[in-house]
Design a protein around this motif. Structure first.
Motif, PDB file in Angstrom:
ATOM      1  N   VAL A 256      25.538 113.277  77.743  1.00  0.00           N
ATOM      2  CA  VAL A 256      25.835 113.795  78.964  1.00  0.00           C
ATOM      3  C   VAL A 256      27.047 114.194  78.790  1.00  0.00           C
ATOM      4  CG1 VAL A 256      25.911 111.774  80.049  1.00  0.00           C
ATOM      5  CG2 VAL A 256      25.383 113.495  81.784  1.00  0.00           C
ATOM      6  N   TRP A 257      27.844 115.208  79.376  1.00  0.00           N
ATOM      7  CA  TRP A 257      29.219 115.410  80.079  1.00  0.00           C
ATOM      8  C   TRP A 257      29.627 114.523  81.378  1.00  0.00           C
ATOM      9  CZ3 TRP A 257      31.158 120.209  82.540  1.00  0.00           C
ATOM     10  CH2 TRP A 257      32.563 120.335  82.579  1.00  0.00           C
ATOM     11  N   ALA A 258      30.361 114.091  81.022  1.00  0.00           N
ATOM     12  CA  ALA A 258      31.280 112.588  81.314  1.00  0.00           C
ATOM     13  C   ALA A 258      32.679 112.728  81.498  1.00  0.00           C
ATOM     14  CB  ALA A 258      30.285 112.224  82.048  1.00  0.00           C
ATOM     15  N   PRO A 259      33.696 113.865  80.889  1.00  0.00           N
ATOM     16  CA  PRO A 259      34.698 113.095  80.826  1.00  0.00           C
ATOM     17  C   PRO A 259      35.647 112.338  81.423  1.00  0.00           C
ATOM     18  CG  PRO A 259      34.682 115.245  81.595  1.00  0.00           C
ATOM     19  CD  PRO A 259      33.014 115.357  81.635  1.00  0.00           C
ATOM     20  N   SER A 260      35.318 111.661  82.610  1.00  0.00           N
ATOM     21  CA  SER A 260      36.592 111.320  83.722  1.00  0.00           C
ATOM     22  C   SER A 260      35.887 110.364  83.511  1.00  0.00           C
ATOM     23  CB  SER A 260      36.359 111.699  84.444  1.00  0.00           C
ATOM     24  OG  SER A 260      37.464 113.151  84.901  1.00  0.00           O
ATOM     25  N   ALA A 261      34.209 109.424  83.037  1.00  0.00           N
ATOM     26  CA  ALA A 261      33.670 108.207  82.404  1.00  0.00           C
ATOM     27  C   ALA A 261      34.445 107.495  82.153  1.00  0.00           C
ATOM     28  CB  ALA A 261      32.292 108.731  82.543  1.00  0.00           C
ATOM     29  N   LYS A 262      34.215 105.691  82.315  1.00  0.00           N
ATOM     30  CA  LYS A 262      34.907 105.039  81.734  1.00  0.00           C
ATOM     31  C   LYS A 262      33.220 104.451  81.184  1.00  0.00           C
ATOM     32  CE  LYS A 262      35.971 101.671  85.520  1.00  0.00           C
ATOM     33  NZ  LYS A 262      37.117 100.057  85.281  1.00  0.00           N
ATOM     34  N   LYS A 263      31.880 104.631  81.550  1.00  0.00           N
ATOM     35  CA  LYS A 263      30.733 103.971  81.362  1.00  0.00           C
ATOM     36  C   LYS A 263      30.034 105.081  82.342  1.00  0.00           C
ATOM     37  CE  LYS A 263      28.210  99.608  81.980  1.00  0.00           C
ATOM     38  NZ  LYS A 263      27.534  98.108  82.011  1.00  0.00           N
ATOM     39  N   VAL A 264      28.579 105.779  81.287  1.00  0.00           N
ATOM     40  CA  VAL A 264      27.736 105.288  81.243  1.00  0.00           C
ATOM     41  C   VAL A 264      26.730 104.896  81.136  1.00  0.00           C
ATOM     42  CG1 VAL A 264      26.612 108.209  81.205  1.00  0.00           C
ATOM     43  CG2 VAL A 264      28.917 107.647  81.349  1.00  0.00           C
ATOM     44  N   SER A 265      25.308 104.688  81.864  1.00  0.00           N
ATOM     45  CA  SER A 265      24.043 104.368  81.846  1.00  0.00           C
ATOM     46  C   SER A 265      23.085 104.813  81.783  1.00  0.00           C
ATOM     47  CB  SER A 265      24.449 103.210  82.298  1.00  0.00           C
ATOM     48  OG  SER A 265      25.066 101.610  82.052  1.00  0.00           O
ATOM     49  N   VAL A 266      22.047 104.673  81.332  1.00  0.00           N
ATOM     50  CA  VAL A 266      20.739 105.256  81.918  1.00  0.00           C
ATOM     51  C   VAL A 266      19.811 104.230  82.371  1.00  0.00           C
ATOM     52  CG1 VAL A 266      18.443 107.102  80.594  1.00  0.00           C
ATOM     53  CG2 VAL A 266      20.737 106.876  79.396  1.00  0.00           C
ATOM     54  N   ILE A 267      19.969 104.488  83.263  1.00  0.00           N
ATOM     55  CA  ILE A 267      18.800 104.211  84.166  1.00  0.00           C
ATOM     56  C   ILE A 267      17.853 104.409  84.831  1.00  0.00           C
ATOM     57  CG2 ILE A 267      20.140 102.756  85.223  1.00  0.00           C
ATOM     58  CD1 ILE A 267      21.043 104.505  87.664  1.00  0.00           C
ATOM     59  N   GLY A 268      16.742 103.301  84.826  1.00  0.00           N
ATOM     60  CA  GLY A 268      15.351 104.295  84.855  1.00  0.00           C
ATOM     61  C   GLY A 268      14.461 103.228  85.194  1.00  0.00           C
ATOM     62  N   ASP A 269      12.616 104.009  85.173  1.00  0.00           N
ATOM     63  CA  ASP A 269      12.145 103.013  85.679  1.00  0.00           C
ATOM     64  C   ASP A 269      11.242 101.129  84.297  1.00  0.00           C
ATOM     65  OD1 ASP A 269      10.462 105.160  83.926  1.00  0.00           O
ATOM     66  OD2 ASP A 269       8.846 105.229  85.359  1.00  0.00           O
ATOM     67  N   PHE A 270      12.355 102.489  83.056  1.00  0.00           N
ATOM     68  CA  PHE A 270      12.185 101.932  82.157  1.00  0.00           C
ATOM     69  C   PHE A 270      12.889 100.925  82.571  1.00  0.00           C
ATOM     70  CE2 PHE A 270      14.830 104.694  80.681  1.00  0.00           C
ATOM     71  CZ  PHE A 270      16.547 103.672  80.448  1.00  0.00           C
ATOM     72  N   ASN A 271      13.494 100.453  82.846  1.00  0.00           N
ATOM     73  CA  ASN A 271      15.143  99.649  82.043  1.00  0.00           C
ATOM     74  C   ASN A 271      15.006  98.722  83.734  1.00  0.00           C
ATOM     75  OD1 ASN A 271      16.355 100.670  83.549  1.00  0.00           O
ATOM     76  ND2 ASN A 271      18.193 101.109  81.776  1.00  0.00           N
ATOM     77  N   TYR A 272      13.987  99.203  84.933  1.00  0.00           N
ATOM     78  CA  TYR A 272      14.561  98.506  86.383  1.00  0.00           C
ATOM     79  C   TYR A 272      15.389  98.644  87.100  1.00  0.00           C
ATOM     80  CZ  TYR A 272      10.451  95.658  84.918  1.00  0.00           C
ATOM     81  OH  TYR A 272       9.528  94.940  84.326  1.00  0.00           O
ATOM     82  N   TRP A 273      15.934 100.749  86.549  1.00  0.00           N
ATOM     83  CA  TRP A 273      17.255 100.751  87.099  1.00  0.00           C
ATOM     84  C   TRP A 273      18.285 100.007  87.114  1.00  0.00           C
ATOM     85  CZ3 TRP A 273      16.069 105.757  88.274  1.00  0.00           C
ATOM     86  CH2 TRP A 273      14.995 106.257  88.311  1.00  0.00           C
ATOM     87  N   ASN A 274      18.579  98.859  85.641  1.00  0.00           N
ATOM     88  CA  ASN A 274      19.523  98.232  85.586  1.00  0.00           C
ATOM     89  C   ASN A 274      20.709  98.584  84.790  1.00  0.00           C
ATOM     90  OD1 ASN A 274      21.145  96.213  84.590  1.00  0.00           O
ATOM     91  ND2 ASN A 274      19.593  94.965  84.084  1.00  0.00           N
ATOM     92  N   ALA A 275      21.290  99.182  85.544  1.00  0.00           N
ATOM     93  CA  ALA A 275      22.638  99.829  84.663  1.00  0.00           C
ATOM     94  C   ALA A 275      23.142  98.948  83.472  1.00  0.00           C
ATOM     95  CB  ALA A 275      23.883  99.684  85.648  1.00  0.00           C
ATOM     96  N   GLU A 276      23.239  97.611  82.885  1.00  0.00           N
ATOM     97  CA  GLU A 276      23.821  97.213  82.163  1.00  0.00           C
ATOM     98  C   GLU A 276      22.922  96.944  80.498  1.00  0.00           C
ATOM     99  OE1 GLU A 276      26.470  95.651  82.577  1.00  0.00           O
ATOM    100  OE2 GLU A 276      26.352  96.058  85.262  1.00  0.00           O
TER     101      GLU A 276
ATOM    102  N   THR B  46      14.676 112.166  93.640  1.00  0.00           N
ATOM    103  CA  THR B  46      15.884 112.859  93.200  1.00  0.00           C
ATOM    104  C   THR B  46      15.096 111.986  91.694  1.00  0.00           C
ATOM    105  OG1 THR B  46      17.284 111.056  94.194  1.00  0.00           O
ATOM    106  CG2 THR B  46      16.678 113.419  95.299  1.00  0.00           C
ATOM    107  N   ALA B  47      14.968 111.712  90.960  1.00  0.00           N
ATOM    108  CA  ALA B  47      14.849 111.420  89.874  1.00  0.00           C
ATOM    109  C   ALA B  47      14.529 112.599  89.047  1.00  0.00           C
ATOM    110  CB  ALA B  47      14.418 109.971  89.320  1.00  0.00           C
ATOM    111  N   SER B  48      15.377 112.713  87.684  1.00  0.00           N
ATOM    112  CA  SER B  48      14.974 113.151  86.539  1.00  0.00           C
ATOM    113  C   SER B  48      13.549 112.662  85.439  1.00  0.00           C
ATOM    114  CB  SER B  48      16.139 113.666  85.645  1.00  0.00           C
ATOM    115  OG  SER B  48      17.108 113.651  86.009  1.00  0.00           O
TER     116      SER B  48
END
Length: 636
Positions: A47-67, A123-125
């Motif tokens: 994913v393109w996110a040049p202004s981010a300091k952290k990007v996490s994939v959240i989803g049903d596979f990790n209970y939407w946990n950003a860590e 709204t999830a992908s």
């Protein structure tokens, strides 16, 4: 759950192209891709996110946990975050949680490159990959002739959510169901192409699809991505081309969409004068940014490549062309030359069309453009925008205004009809009677017509006859082909029940007949974009509201003579000049009984006389029924 592993689909060359705005197949790299890495099955995310300091994939596979599943930013200053997550596969729900460098700003975004999205309002992908096997090789090998500018091009514009609905369950038809019902109908009606109003994923039904959040995902309202491919396949197998409405002009501010993506104005222009649309309360793409141009051009290429579509109708081009579009003085800033043109949007469209026609020379791009901006359908190397065709909005406005007038006043407005011929060949024009003309209190096409019931239907038949014999390709919105009386309502199916009544079935039969005539008569399409394909016989008889003209093909034997009577008074034994002597037959009469006309005032055994008329050496006497059009052809 295993940790995110370092893995990339990007080469250094890919990154350089992306930064330069010249990567036109980003869908092969960005987004989520099920892959096998070191003998492990999983999914690669980018994913393109040049202004981010952290990007996490959240989803049903990790209970939407950003860590648990943070991605890593690439070292090359591309602003791309990526990584491989084992054991995550097709069908997984996910989003990106993005912590911005901007203090306190965190967003949760759907994947801009997702191939599938949840059914709104969710709204999830969705991680997706399909192995659909196309069966349209025959079409692809021959579609150059179907899409040629010298071929018949009659488009049926369709809103999939309201064309027809399931009779018992009152729900949308699926792509699979449409592959039978819609395909059979379009084939029977002899349209050459269908145009789908936007089918990319969108959150809000009343937007009709023009506010897109999932640019690479077909709407889940109607089924799975491979089911849309099946629908397109079936259309192609029946020799019907597919055009998609495409919206590179603006996008909505929904929290999961492209707006403020990484806490910054990433996809939208940061200057509100260039980045916000006051009419539609939406955001405008930043055409100055290379990576945004790559995103949009890659999206166009995606639908042409992955879904085998035959053309793109580009929405709201006028809003892209002009910096002052829908803005008052002081609300816009001139370009570097002091003009109102958006130079970056213009160069974007030129780049878009150059790449499309380079990669897919047998497709068409069609501009919905409402101004007199020059060269919209002229080649880029000649200074044009490079579109294949442009909607003829002036013809549509003038013609509908004329038909909305009572016939007694029409003699004062003949110029409304004849004016289009002064500029008809300045562009490759498509004549549109689109969805925009039958909503928001504008009335249905039938309801715009004046007079009693018989006159209204006669006027509508005359309108269609005039449209199909006027130079240019054709577009008709669903329901118009059978004279629906009610305005279009996106929340319900068309009024198919009216076909039990002869006036409506007569209009439908006429449109089918006109489509067949358009396909079979070379003079109606071979020179449809050239002044050589049209010649006036007479446009001066405003008193009787009569027009007579010739449509011409490459061979004079194919010439058609068209006579129109725009009043309810029959013009019997009306003399018209002829291009040469000979015998003529009546090819079509919109007043025929099969179309719910009276069947009177037909023309039989017409023979030219050596009598000068309309500055021609030969002439003949014809009957032109009330509110009707007749087409004549030499029989020798």
């Amino acid at each position: 759950m295993a940790e995110v592993k370092a893995f990339s689909l990007f080469s250094e060359f890919d990154i350089n192209l992306f930064k330069a705005g010249k990567h036109y197949r980003l869908f092969e790299k960005m987004g989520s891709h099920p892959v096998t890495y070191n003998n492990e099955d999983g999914t690669y995310f980018a994913v393109w996110a040049p202004s981010a300091k952290k990007v996490s994939v959240i989803g049903d596979f990790n209970y939407w946990n950003a860590e648990t599943h943070p991605l890593k930013v690439r070292w090359d200053e591309s602003g791309i975050w990526e990584g491989f997550i084992p054991k995550v596969g097709k069908g997984t729900l996910y989003k990106y949680r993005i912590e911005s460098h901007a203090e306190g700003v965190t967003t949760e975004k759907a994947d801009p490159y997702a191939r599938r999205c949840e059914h709104p309002p969710n709204t999830a992908s969705i991680v997706w990959d399909d192995d659909y096997h196309w069966k349209d090789a025959k079409w692809l090998n021959t579609r150059k002739k179907h899409n040629s500018l010298e071929a018949p091009f009659s488009v049926y514009e369709v809103h999939l959510g309201s064309w027809r609905r399931h009779a018992k369950e009152e729900r949308f038809l699926s792509y699979y169901e449409l592959a039978t019902e819609l395909v059979d109908y379009v084939k029977d009606m002899k349209f050459t192409h269908v145009e789908f109003m936007p089918i990319m994923e969108f959150p809000y039904d009343p937007s009709w699809g023009y506010q897109i959040t999932g640019y690479f995902a077909p709407s889940s309202r109607f089924g799975y991505p491979e089911e849309l491919k099946y629908l397109i396949d079936e259309l192609h197998k029946n020799d019907i081309g597919v055009i998609l409405d495409w919206v590179p002009s603006h996008f909505p501010e929904d929290a999961h969409g492209l707006g403020n993506f990484d806490g910054s104005c990433l996809y939208e222009h940061p200057d509100k004068r260039k980045g916000y649309h006051p009419d539609w309360k939406s955001l405008i793409f930043n055409y100055e940014r290379n990576e945004v141009r790559s995103f949009l051009i890659s999206n166009a290429i995606f639908w042409l490549d992955q879904y085998h579509v035959d053309g793109l109708r580009v929405d709201a081009v006028a809003s892209m062309l002009f910096l002052d579009y829908s803005r008052e003085d002081g609300e816009w800033e001139p370009n570097k030359f002091g003009g109102r043109e958006n130079l970056d949007a213009i160069s974007f469209m030129q780049e878009l069309n150059t790449e499309i026609y380079k990669s897919f020379p047998d497709v068409q791009t069609i501009a919905e453009e409402s101004t007199s901006f020059p060269g919209v359908s002229k080649p880029v190397d000649l200074g044009g925008l490079g579109f294949g065709m442009k909607w003829m909005m002036g013809w549509m406005n003038d013609t509908l205004q004329y038909f909305s007038k009572d016939s007694i006043y029409r003699k004062h407005h003949q110029n409304d009809l004849t004016f289009s011929m002064t500029y008809a060949f300045s562009e490759n024009f498509m004549l549109p009677l689109s969805h925009d003309e039958v909503v928001y209190g504008k009335h249905s096409l039938l309801d715009k017509m004046k007079g009693d019931e018989w006159q209204r239907f006669a006027n509508l038949r005359l309108l269609y006859g005039y449209m199909f014999t006027h130079p240019g390709t054709k577009l008709l919105f669903q329901g118009g082909e059978f004279g629906q009386g009610n305005e279009w309502n996106f929340q319900q199916a068309l009024d198919w029940y009216v076909l039990q009544y002869q006036p409506h079935s007569g209009v439908q039969h006429l449109v089918k007949t006109l489509n067949g005539l358009y396909r079979n008569e070379p003079s109606l399409y071979e020179k449809q974009f050239s002044h050589e394909g049209f010649e006036w016989i007479d446009y001066t008889d405003a008193e009787n509201s009569v027009l007579v003209y010739i449509r011409k093909g490459k061979k004079s034997k194919d010439d058609l003579i068209v006579a129109c009577n725009f009043t309810p008074v029959p013009r019997e034994q009306y003399r018209i000049g002829l291009p040469r002597k000979g015998k003529l037959t009546e090819l079509l009469n919109t007043n025929a009984k099969v179309f719910w006309g009276s069947g009177d005032f037909q023309n039989e055994k017409l023979i030219s006389e050596a009598k000068s008329w309309h500055s021609r050496a030969n002439s003949t006497l014809i009957n032109i029924p009330p509110l009707a059009l007749v087409i004549l052809k030499y029989s020798n």
